[in-house]
Write a protein that holds these residues in place. Structure first.
Motif, PDB file in Angstrom:
ATOM      1  N   VAL A  19       0.832  -1.196   0.000  1.00  0.00           N
ATOM      2  CA  VAL A  19       0.000   0.000   0.000  1.00  0.00           C
ATOM      3  C   VAL A  19       0.865   1.242   0.000  1.00  0.00           C
ATOM      4  CG1 VAL A  19      -1.899  -1.163   1.190  1.00  0.00           C
ATOM      5  CG2 VAL A  19      -0.168   0.051   2.529  1.00  0.00           C
ATOM      6  N   GLN A  20       0.262   2.354  -0.396  1.00  0.00           N
ATOM      7  CA  GLN A  20       0.966   3.636  -0.346  1.00  0.00           C
ATOM      8  C   GLN A  20       0.829   4.177   1.073  1.00  0.00           C
ATOM      9  OE1 GLN A  20      -0.817   6.851  -2.556  1.00  0.00           O
ATOM     10  NE2 GLN A  20       1.181   7.711  -3.012  1.00  0.00           N
ATOM     11  N   GLY A  21       1.939   4.312   1.753  1.00  0.00           N
ATOM     12  CA  GLY A  21       1.926   4.777   3.128  1.00  0.00           C
ATOM     13  C   GLY A  21       2.188   3.628   4.083  1.00  0.00           C
ATOM     14  N   ASN A  22       2.238   3.946   5.351  1.00  0.00           N
ATOM     15  CA  ASN A  22       2.522   2.959   6.383  1.00  0.00           C
ATOM     16  C   ASN A  22       1.255   2.710   7.198  1.00  0.00           C
ATOM     17  OD1 ASN A  22       3.348   1.477   8.588  1.00  0.00           O
ATOM     18  ND2 ASN A  22       5.174   2.695   8.976  1.00  0.00           N
ATOM     19  N   PRO A  23       0.632   1.558   7.042  1.00  0.00           N
ATOM     20  CA  PRO A  23      -0.613   1.300   7.772  1.00  0.00           C
ATOM     21  C   PRO A  23      -0.430   1.226   9.287  1.00  0.00           C
ATOM     22  CG  PRO A  23       0.110  -0.684   6.646  1.00  0.00           C
ATOM     23  CD  PRO A  23       1.009   0.431   6.194  1.00  0.00           C
ATOM     24  N   VAL A  42       1.863 -11.214 -10.567  1.00  0.00           N
ATOM     25  CA  VAL A  42       1.501  -9.834 -10.292  1.00  0.00           C
ATOM     26  C   VAL A  42       0.179  -9.519 -10.975  1.00  0.00           C
ATOM     27  CG1 VAL A  42       2.161  -7.423 -10.591  1.00  0.00           C
ATOM     28  CG2 VAL A  42       3.904  -9.127 -10.003  1.00  0.00           C
ATOM     29  N   TYR A  43      -0.774  -9.013 -10.192  1.00  0.00           N
ATOM     30  CA  TYR A  43      -2.074  -8.628 -10.715  1.00  0.00           C
ATOM     31  C   TYR A  43      -2.257  -7.126 -10.775  1.00  0.00           C
ATOM     32  CZ  TYR A  43      -3.614 -13.443 -10.562  1.00  0.00           C
ATOM     33  OH  TYR A  43      -3.748 -14.803 -10.804  1.00  0.00           O
ATOM     34  N   LYS A  44      -1.519  -6.394  -9.953  1.00  0.00           N
ATOM     35  CA  LYS A  44      -1.605  -4.923  -9.958  1.00  0.00           C
ATOM     36  C   LYS A  44      -0.242  -4.378  -9.594  1.00  0.00           C
ATOM     37  CE  LYS A  44      -4.159  -1.062  -7.954  1.00  0.00           C
ATOM     38  NZ  LYS A  44      -5.319  -0.686  -7.145  1.00  0.00           N
ATOM     39  N   ASN A  45       0.200  -3.375 -10.358  1.00  0.00           N
ATOM     40  CA  ASN A  45       1.476  -2.734 -10.075  1.00  0.00           C
ATOM     41  C   ASN A  45       1.401  -1.283 -10.505  1.00  0.00           C
ATOM     42  OD1 ASN A  45       4.096  -2.178  -9.390  1.00  0.00           O
ATOM     43  ND2 ASN A  45       5.020  -3.465 -10.952  1.00  0.00           N
ATOM     44  N   VAL A  46       1.020  -0.415  -9.586  1.00  0.00           N
ATOM     45  CA  VAL A  46       0.905   1.018  -9.861  1.00  0.00           C
ATOM     46  C   VAL A  46       2.226   1.654  -9.502  1.00  0.00           C
ATOM     47  CG1 VAL A  46      -0.308   3.138  -9.269  1.00  0.00           C
ATOM     48  CG2 VAL A  46      -1.547   0.970  -9.306  1.00  0.00           C
ATOM     49  N   ALA A  74      -4.148   3.747   5.048  1.00  0.00           N
ATOM     50  CA  ALA A  74      -3.249   3.403   3.932  1.00  0.00           C
ATOM     51  C   ALA A  74      -3.701   2.112   3.255  1.00  0.00           C
ATOM     52  CB  ALA A  74      -1.816   3.267   4.417  1.00  0.00           C
ATOM     53  N   VAL A  75      -4.418   1.246   3.967  1.00  0.00           N
ATOM     54  CA  VAL A  75      -4.877  -0.008   3.354  1.00  0.00           C
ATOM     55  C   VAL A  75      -5.863   0.239   2.217  1.00  0.00           C
ATOM     56  CG1 VAL A  75      -4.450  -1.394   5.412  1.00  0.00           C
ATOM     57  CG2 VAL A  75      -6.724  -0.413   5.052  1.00  0.00           C
ATOM     58  N   ARG A  76      -6.399   1.434   2.124  1.00  0.00           N
ATOM     59  CA  ARG A  76      -7.280   1.794   0.997  1.00  0.00           C
ATOM     60  C   ARG A  76      -6.488   2.067  -0.281  1.00  0.00           C
ATOM     61  NH1 ARG A  76     -10.571   6.194   4.454  1.00  0.00           N
ATOM     62  NH2 ARG A  76     -12.244   4.852   5.263  1.00  0.00           N
TER      63      ARG A  76
END
Length: 95
Positions: A67-71, A90-94, A77-79
Motif C-alpha cells: 500500500v501507499q503509506g505505512n498502515p 503480479v495482478y496490480k502494479n501502480v 493506507a490499506v485503501r
C-alpha cells in the motif's frame, strides 16, 4: 481470544475488505499490526493453511499486497493498494 479478518462476501461488500481494518483500529481500538496479523498469519492458521500462506517465507505462496503509506502509522493506507501478487503472479502494479 484469537480474532481473524474474513468475509463471506455479502452482496455489495466485495472489494471493501480494507474498511474492516479501519473499523477495527479506529472503532474497536485494535492495534494496526494486530489487525494486519488477523488477516494474514492468524487467518491462515485458522484455516489450517499456515504451511502454505499467511506469511512471507521460503516455500510459501507469494501472496503480497503493498500500500501507499505505512498502515502502522495510518491504517487508512490499506485503501491505497499499489501492488498485488497472488501465488507469485503480479495482478496490480501502480508506479
Amino acid at each position: 481470544m484469537k480474532i481473524v479478518l474474513g468475509t463471506d462476501a455479502v452482496a455489495g461488500a466485495h472489494g471493501r475488505n480494507a474498511e474492516e481494518f479501519i473499523y477495527r483500529v479506529n472503532d474497536a481500538g485494535i492495534l494496526p499490526m494486530d489487525a494486519i496479523v488477523s488477516a494474514t498469519s492468524r487467518a491462515a492458521e485458522s484455516m489450517g493453511l499456515e504451511g502454505k500462506v499467511g506469511a512471507i517465507a521460503p516455500g510459501l505462496e507469494a501472496d503480497l499486497v503493498a500500500v501507499q503509506g505505512n498502515p502502522l502509522d495510518d491504517i487508512t493506507a490499506v485503501r491505497r493498494v499499489m501492488f498485488v501478487m497472488k501465488a507469485g503472479k503480479v495482478y496490480k502494479n501502480v508506479r
